[in-house]
Design a protein around this motif. Structure first.
Motif, PDB file in Angstrom:
ATOM      1  N   LEU A 226       0.820  -1.203   0.000  1.00  0.00           N
ATOM      2  CA  LEU A 226       0.000   0.000   0.000  1.00  0.00           C
ATOM      3  C   LEU A 226       0.851   1.249   0.000  1.00  0.00           C
ATOM      4  O   LEU A 226       0.599   2.197  -0.748  1.00  0.00           O
ATOM      5  CB  LEU A 226      -0.918  -0.010   1.220  1.00  0.00           C
ATOM      6  CG  LEU A 226      -1.812   1.224   1.388  1.00  0.00           C
ATOM      7  CD1 LEU A 226      -2.776   1.329   0.232  1.00  0.00           C
ATOM      8  CD2 LEU A 226      -2.560   1.149   2.707  1.00  0.00           C
ATOM      9  N   ARG A 227       1.894   1.266   0.835  1.00  0.00           N
ATOM     10  CA  ARG A 227       2.745   2.454   0.891  1.00  0.00           C
ATOM     11  C   ARG A 227       3.414   2.708  -0.450  1.00  0.00           C
ATOM     12  O   ARG A 227       3.543   3.845  -0.880  1.00  0.00           O
ATOM     13  CB  ARG A 227       3.795   2.282   1.989  1.00  0.00           C
ATOM     14  CG  ARG A 227       3.216   2.350   3.394  1.00  0.00           C
ATOM     15  CD  ARG A 227       4.291   2.298   4.453  1.00  0.00           C
ATOM     16  NE  ARG A 227       5.161   3.459   4.393  1.00  0.00           N
ATOM     17  CZ  ARG A 227       6.178   3.658   5.207  1.00  0.00           C
ATOM     18  NH1 ARG A 227       6.450   2.771   6.129  1.00  0.00           N
ATOM     19  NH2 ARG A 227       6.934   4.737   5.098  1.00  0.00           N
ATOM     20  N   ALA A 228       3.831   1.651  -1.125  1.00  0.00           N
ATOM     21  CA  ALA A 228       4.429   1.815  -2.448  1.00  0.00           C
ATOM     22  C   ALA A 228       3.397   2.367  -3.422  1.00  0.00           C
ATOM     23  O   ALA A 228       3.694   3.254  -4.231  1.00  0.00           O
ATOM     24  CB  ALA A 228       4.980   0.482  -2.941  1.00  0.00           C
ATOM     25  N   ALA A 229       2.155   1.861  -3.350  1.00  0.00           N
ATOM     26  CA  ALA A 229       1.110   2.332  -4.250  1.00  0.00           C
ATOM     27  C   ALA A 229       0.761   3.789  -3.982  1.00  0.00           C
ATOM     28  O   ALA A 229       0.568   4.580  -4.898  1.00  0.00           O
ATOM     29  CB  ALA A 229      -0.138   1.444  -4.094  1.00  0.00           C
ATOM     30  N   VAL A 230       0.687   4.156  -2.700  1.00  0.00           N
ATOM     31  CA  VAL A 230       0.386   5.543  -2.340  1.00  0.00           C
ATOM     32  C   VAL A 230       1.487   6.478  -2.833  1.00  0.00           C
ATOM     33  O   VAL A 230       1.223   7.561  -3.350  1.00  0.00           O
ATOM     34  CB  VAL A 230       0.198   5.668  -0.811  1.00  0.00           C
ATOM     35  CG1 VAL A 230       0.181   7.125  -0.388  1.00  0.00           C
ATOM     36  CG2 VAL A 230      -1.102   5.001  -0.399  1.00  0.00           C
ATOM     37  N   ALA A 231       2.744   6.056  -2.693  1.00  0.00           N
ATOM     38  CA  ALA A 231       3.852   6.877  -3.180  1.00  0.00           C
ATOM     39  C   ALA A 231       3.763   7.053  -4.695  1.00  0.00           C
ATOM     40  O   ALA A 231       3.994   8.143  -5.219  1.00  0.00           O
ATOM     41  CB  ALA A 231       5.187   6.240  -2.801  1.00  0.00           C
ATOM     42  N   ASP A 232       3.400   5.981  -5.424  1.00  0.00           N
ATOM     43  CA  ASP A 232       3.253   6.081  -6.872  1.00  0.00           C
ATOM     44  C   ASP A 232       2.132   7.052  -7.233  1.00  0.00           C
ATOM     45  O   ASP A 232       2.264   7.867  -8.153  1.00  0.00           O
ATOM     46  CB  ASP A 232       2.945   4.701  -7.468  1.00  0.00           C
ATOM     47  CG  ASP A 232       4.150   3.769  -7.427  1.00  0.00           C
ATOM     48  OD1 ASP A 232       5.273   4.283  -7.238  1.00  0.00           O
ATOM     49  OD2 ASP A 232       3.964   2.559  -7.593  1.00  0.00           O
ATOM     50  N   LEU A 233       1.005   6.976  -6.502  1.00  0.00           N
ATOM     51  CA  LEU A 233      -0.112   7.880  -6.774  1.00  0.00           C
ATOM     52  C   LEU A 233       0.271   9.324  -6.513  1.00  0.00           C
ATOM     53  O   LEU A 233       0.020  10.208  -7.335  1.00  0.00           O
ATOM     54  CB  LEU A 233      -1.311   7.499  -5.896  1.00  0.00           C
ATOM     55  CG  LEU A 233      -2.521   8.455  -5.976  1.00  0.00           C
ATOM     56  CD1 LEU A 233      -3.068   8.491  -7.389  1.00  0.00           C
ATOM     57  CD2 LEU A 233      -3.596   8.025  -4.990  1.00  0.00           C
ATOM     58  N   ALA A 234       0.910   9.577  -5.373  1.00  0.00           N
ATOM     59  CA  ALA A 234       1.303  10.944  -5.041  1.00  0.00           C
ATOM     60  C   ALA A 234       2.286  11.496  -6.057  1.00  0.00           C
ATOM     61  O   ALA A 234       2.204  12.656  -6.456  1.00  0.00           O
ATOM     62  CB  ALA A 234       1.909  10.998  -3.642  1.00  0.00           C
TER      63      ALA A 234
END
Length: 248
Positions: A226-234
């Motif tokens: 999730l943290r990796a996905a959130v970083a990609d989105l941001a």
């Protein structure tokens, strides 16, 4: 020791000073003028007399060459007090989206483990996310490292590293959800017609996943993904916002 989990450890046997990191004022961004694998080979050459703590490929791969407790040889007079990230590419290149997201994850880890401030630094006296050339002659006289495009991406990197909308850029415009974002969350979490505001995406995404994973044996792996996905989105949203501002 300070080794980042989840990256490829390519610790070099030479070309650094063991235990020589006397302070951490921030991190300097560099450009390799070459490839990630070629730089990996060069840092292992005794003649190079050069190294970096991390390297990030254009495909998002991350190598750690030097423990952050040790001094990498990346910017002459800055070596003892600044950490370093090299980027695959040539002068004038911008970071690719995977490269930007990976850099943000490294910087977030540096923030959590070494106290690196998530703010811009443009002089040696400041603290935060700087760039090699800002140190002038004392830092090796590399005025074009890493180049203007990467310097201009630092706000987007910081936004992704923070994982929130709280930046000096207004990132509250609605954006279409990427395919990996679930669309079945409750309406009170901000989903409307396949769109979501950045602050809701980041806050609700993490909150929802955390709540639903509390009793799951997959908690650790879910949160990491999730943290990796959130970083990609941001990173993607920040880049779109920066492009919109640049276009007038």
């Amino acid at each position: 020791m300070a080794l980042m989990p989840g990256v490829t450890r390519r610790l070099i046997p030479r070309n650094f000073t063991r235990g020589g990191q006397t302070a951490v004022h921030g991190v300097l961004l560099h450009i390799m003028e070459g490839t990630l694998d070629g730089t990996d080979s060069w840092f292992r050459n005794p003649d190079s007399k050069a190294s970096s703590h991390f390297g990030v490929g254009r495909d998002g791969r991350v190598f750690q060459w030097v423990d952050t407790d040790d001094r990498s040889w990346h910017a002459s007079g800055a070596n003892a007090t600044w950490l370093s990230i090299e980027h695959e590419g040539r002068g004038g290149d911008a970071l690719t989206p995977p490269q930007l997201a990976a850099t943000a994850r490294v910087i977030r880890w540096m923030h959590e483990t070494e106290g690196v401030k998530l703010q811009l630094a443009d002089t040696p006296a400041e603290r935060g996310i700087g760039w090699h050339g800002m140190g002038g002659k004392a830092w090796g006289s590399h005025p074009d490292c890493p180049g203007n495009p990467i310097k201009a991406q630092r706000p987007a990197i910081i936004a992704a590293a923070r994982g929130t909308e709280e930046t000096d850029m207004n990132l509250t415009d609605a954006v279409k959800l990427p395919a990996w974002v679930p669309t079945t969350w409750p309406k009170d979490e901000g989903l409307q017609d396949g769109k979501i505001t950045v602050n809701t995406a980041l806050g609700s995404t993490y909150g929802h996943a955390r709540r639903s994973a509390e009793n799951s044996a997959q908690l650790i792996s879910d949160v990491q993904a999730l943290r990796a996905a959130v970083a990609d989105l941001a990173a993607a949203v920040a880049e779109l916002s920066a492009q919109g501002r640049a276009g007038g």
